[in-house]
Design a protein around this motif. Structure first.
Motif, mmCIF file in Angstrom:
data_model
loop_
_atom_site.group_PDB
_atom_site.id
_atom_site.type_symbol
_atom_site.label_atom_id
_atom_site.label_comp_id
_atom_site.label_asym_id
_atom_site.label_seq_id
_atom_site.Cartn_x
_atom_site.Cartn_y
_atom_site.Cartn_z
ATOM 1 N N SER A 212 8.128 1.125 -6.926
ATOM 2 C CA SER A 212 8.233 -0.212 -6.336
ATOM 3 C C SER A 212 8.234 -0.176 -4.819
ATOM 4 C CB SER A 212 9.492 -0.920 -6.851
ATOM 5 O OG SER A 212 9.378 -1.126 -8.252
ATOM 6 N N THR A 213 8.540 0.970 -4.237
ATOM 7 C CA THR A 213 8.558 1.100 -2.781
ATOM 8 C C THR A 213 7.154 1.236 -2.191
ATOM 9 O OG1 THR A 213 8.834 3.486 -3.029
ATOM 10 C CG2 THR A 213 10.842 2.159 -2.739
ATOM 11 N N ARG A 214 6.158 1.419 -3.027
ATOM 12 C CA ARG A 214 4.776 1.639 -2.559
ATOM 13 C C ARG A 214 3.946 0.380 -2.779
ATOM 14 N NH1 ARG A 214 1.783 6.607 -2.718
ATOM 15 N NH2 ARG A 214 3.137 7.271 -1.075
ATOM 16 N N LYS A 215 3.316 -0.115 -1.713
ATOM 17 C CA LYS A 215 2.422 -1.261 -1.827
ATOM 18 C C LYS A 215 1.062 -0.776 -2.319
ATOM 19 C CE LYS A 215 2.290 -4.753 0.659
ATOM 20 N NZ LYS A 215 2.349 -5.984 1.354
ATOM 21 N N MET A 216 0.494 -1.512 -3.267
ATOM 22 C CA MET A 216 -0.781 -1.105 -3.869
ATOM 23 C C MET A 216 -1.792 -2.251 -3.848
ATOM 24 S SD MET A 216 -0.470 2.084 -5.021
ATOM 25 C CE MET A 216 -1.629 2.226 -6.358
ATOM 26 N N ASP A 217 -1.721 -3.110 -2.842
ATOM 27 C CA ASP A 217 -2.555 -4.311 -2.820
ATOM 28 C C ASP A 217 -3.793 -4.191 -1.932
ATOM 29 O OD1 ASP A 217 -1.262 -4.289 -0.399
ATOM 30 O OD2 ASP A 217 -0.382 -6.279 -0.595
ATOM 31 N N ASP A 218 -4.162 -2.966 -1.545
ATOM 32 C CA ASP A 218 -5.292 -2.760 -0.646
ATOM 33 C C ASP A 218 -6.597 -2.625 -1.434
ATOM 34 O OD1 ASP A 218 -6.747 -2.371 1.662
ATOM 35 O OD2 ASP A 218 -6.349 -0.224 1.735
ATOM 36 N N GLU B 142 -2.096 -8.922 -8.728
ATOM 37 C CA GLU B 142 -0.658 -9.117 -8.544
ATOM 38 C C GLU B 142 0.081 -7.828 -8.836
ATOM 39 O OE1 GLU B 142 1.466 -11.489 -11.497
ATOM 40 O OE2 GLU B 142 -0.149 -11.137 -12.919
ATOM 41 N N THR B 143 1.362 -7.799 -8.427
ATOM 42 C CA THR B 143 2.268 -6.702 -8.764
ATOM 43 C C THR B 143 3.479 -7.289 -9.451
ATOM 44 O OG1 THR B 143 1.551 -5.314 -6.918
ATOM 45 C CG2 THR B 143 3.718 -4.845 -7.831
ATOM 46 N N ARG B 144 3.910 -6.627 -10.517
ATOM 47 C CA ARG B 144 5.144 -6.990 -11.213
ATOM 48 C C ARG B 144 6.112 -5.833 -11.088
ATOM 49 N NH1 ARG B 144 4.653 -11.314 -15.150
ATOM 50 N NH2 ARG B 144 2.866 -12.521 -14.438
ATOM 51 N N LYS B 145 7.332 -6.146 -10.662
ATOM 52 C CA LYS B 145 8.341 -5.118 -10.398
ATOM 53 C C LYS B 145 9.361 -5.077 -11.538
ATOM 54 C CE LYS B 145 11.734 -3.817 -6.917
ATOM 55 N NZ LYS B 145 12.386 -4.145 -5.673
ATOM 56 N N TYR B 146 9.668 -3.849 -11.982
ATOM 57 C CA TYR B 146 10.674 -3.614 -13.022
ATOM 58 C C TYR B 146 11.557 -2.470 -12.557
ATOM 59 C CZ TYR B 146 7.512 -6.564 -15.549
ATOM 60 O OH TYR B 146 6.713 -7.621 -15.908
ATOM 61 N N GLY B 147 12.540 -2.786 -11.716
ATOM 62 C CA GLY B 147 13.415 -1.760 -11.164
ATOM 63 C C GLY B 147 12.652 -0.865 -10.207
ATOM 64 N N SER C 136 10.121 0.964 -10.906
ATOM 65 C CA SER C 136 8.697 1.006 -11.232
ATOM 66 C C SER C 136 8.070 -0.368 -11.113
ATOM 67 C CB SER C 136 8.493 1.511 -12.664
ATOM 68 O OG SER C 136 8.928 2.843 -12.776
ATOM 69 N N SER C 137 6.798 -0.376 -10.712
ATOM 70 C CA SER C 137 6.025 -1.606 -10.630
ATOM 71 C C SER C 137 4.673 -1.392 -11.287
ATOM 72 C CB SER C 137 5.809 -2.029 -9.179
ATOM 73 O OG SER C 137 7.002 -2.487 -8.603
ATOM 74 N N PHE C 138 4.075 -2.491 -11.729
ATOM 75 C CA PHE C 138 2.720 -2.482 -12.257
ATOM 76 C C PHE C 138 1.858 -3.339 -11.336
ATOM 77 C CE2 PHE C 138 5.291 -2.256 -16.264
ATOM 78 C CZ PHE C 138 4.952 -0.968 -16.623
ATOM 79 N N SER C 139 0.793 -2.761 -10.818
ATOM 80 C CA SER C 139 -0.170 -3.534 -10.038
ATOM 81 C C SER C 139 -1.401 -3.759 -10.907
ATOM 82 C CB SER C 139 -0.536 -2.818 -8.744
ATOM 83 O OG SER C 139 0.531 -2.924 -7.829
ATOM 84 N N PHE C 140 -1.892 -4.996 -10.887
ATOM 85 C CA PHE C 140 -3.001 -5.432 -11.729
ATOM 86 C C PHE C 140 -4.244 -5.638 -10.873
ATOM 87 C CE2 PHE C 140 0.815 -6.476 -13.914
ATOM 88 C CZ PHE C 140 0.534 -6.468 -15.261
ATOM 89 N N TYR C 141 -5.376 -5.203 -11.413
ATOM 90 C CA TYR C 141 -6.662 -5.352 -10.757
ATOM 91 C C TYR C 141 -7.662 -5.817 -11.821
ATOM 92 C CZ TYR C 141 -4.252 -2.100 -7.683
ATOM 93 O OH TYR C 141 -3.314 -1.479 -6.890
ATOM 94 N N THR C 142 -8.569 -6.670 -11.430
ATOM 95 C CA THR C 142 -9.619 -7.077 -12.348
ATOM 96 C C THR C 142 -10.956 -6.938 -11.653
ATOM 97 O OG1 THR C 142 -10.308 -8.738 -13.956
ATOM 98 C CG2 THR C 142 -9.555 -9.548 -11.824
ATOM 99 N N TYR C 143 -11.962 -6.555 -12.407
ATOM 100 C CA TYR C 143 -13.264 -6.310 -11.822
ATOM 101 C C TYR C 143 -14.220 -7.446 -12.168
ATOM 102 C CZ TYR C 143 -17.829 -4.343 -10.953
ATOM 103 O OH TYR C 143 -19.102 -4.153 -10.501
#
Length: 179
Positions: free
Chosen positions: A151-157, A163-168, A170-177
């Motif tokens: 969760s401390t790492r940004k992955m929006d580049d 979007e990113t969803r945070k769970y403690g 850990s986070s999940f970043s979503f990408y669509t093509y």
């Protein structure tokens, strides 16, 4: 570790001790699949589980009826566990592959509707992983890529970031093509 939903929902998985993994927690996985249920028709989906580890996500996808699940990990014991467990569960959709994920990304000719990547959190190329996967053309148009990361790492580049969803921690970043 358990399978949350689908044909094998509620089944506990017990991987051997000593595997070099950090499995996605059941709470985070349940939240992730609640989101995915509204975005993916699993029964028509070709899926890729990168850095598969225990196969936690692969088994969840197969339980929910995924057409194909390629589970890629570099560690022999992880691939062996996934292979043995897939046989026990008669999960023929799961195809374990022992490979360096970063080399697999650039060499495979396969395309997928859903890709999940759960790399080691200290992976040097982590910030570029989504862009590398998308640039390699692994994701079908309209497909979804999810990268688990600290969760401390940004992955929006990425222009494909949703979007990113945070769970403690850990986070999940979503990408669509889309073209």
């Amino acid at each position: 570790m358990r399978i949350i939903g689908g044909k094998h929902g509620g089944l506990r998985l017990t991987p051997p001790a000593g595997l070099p993994v950090r499995p996605t927690t059941d709470i985070a996985k349940e939240a992730l699949f609640n989101i995915l249920n509204n975005k993916i028709d699993f029964e028509d989906a070709d899926c890729l589980d990168l850095f598969a580890g225990t196969g936690n996500i692969s088994f969840e996808l197969a339980s929910r009826g995924a057409k194909l699940v390629d589970a890629v990990d570099i560690h022999f014991k992880c691939v062996q566990y996934i292979t043995q467990t897939a046989k026990k569960l008669e999960a023929g959709a799961i195809h374990p592959r022992k490979a360096d994920v970063l080399k697999f990304i650039t060499s495979t000719k396969s395309h997928y509707d859903f890709i999940f990547a759960d790399p080691p959190y200290d992976l040097p190329v982590l910030p570029m992983l989504a862009n590398n996967i998308l640039a390699a053309g692994l994701l079908n148009e309209g497909g979804l890529l999810v990268v688990e990361h600290p969760s401390t790492r940004k992955m929006d580049d990425s222009i494909f970031f949703v979007e990113t969803r945070k769970y403690g921690y850990s986070s999940f970043s979503f990408y669509t093509y889309s073209k």
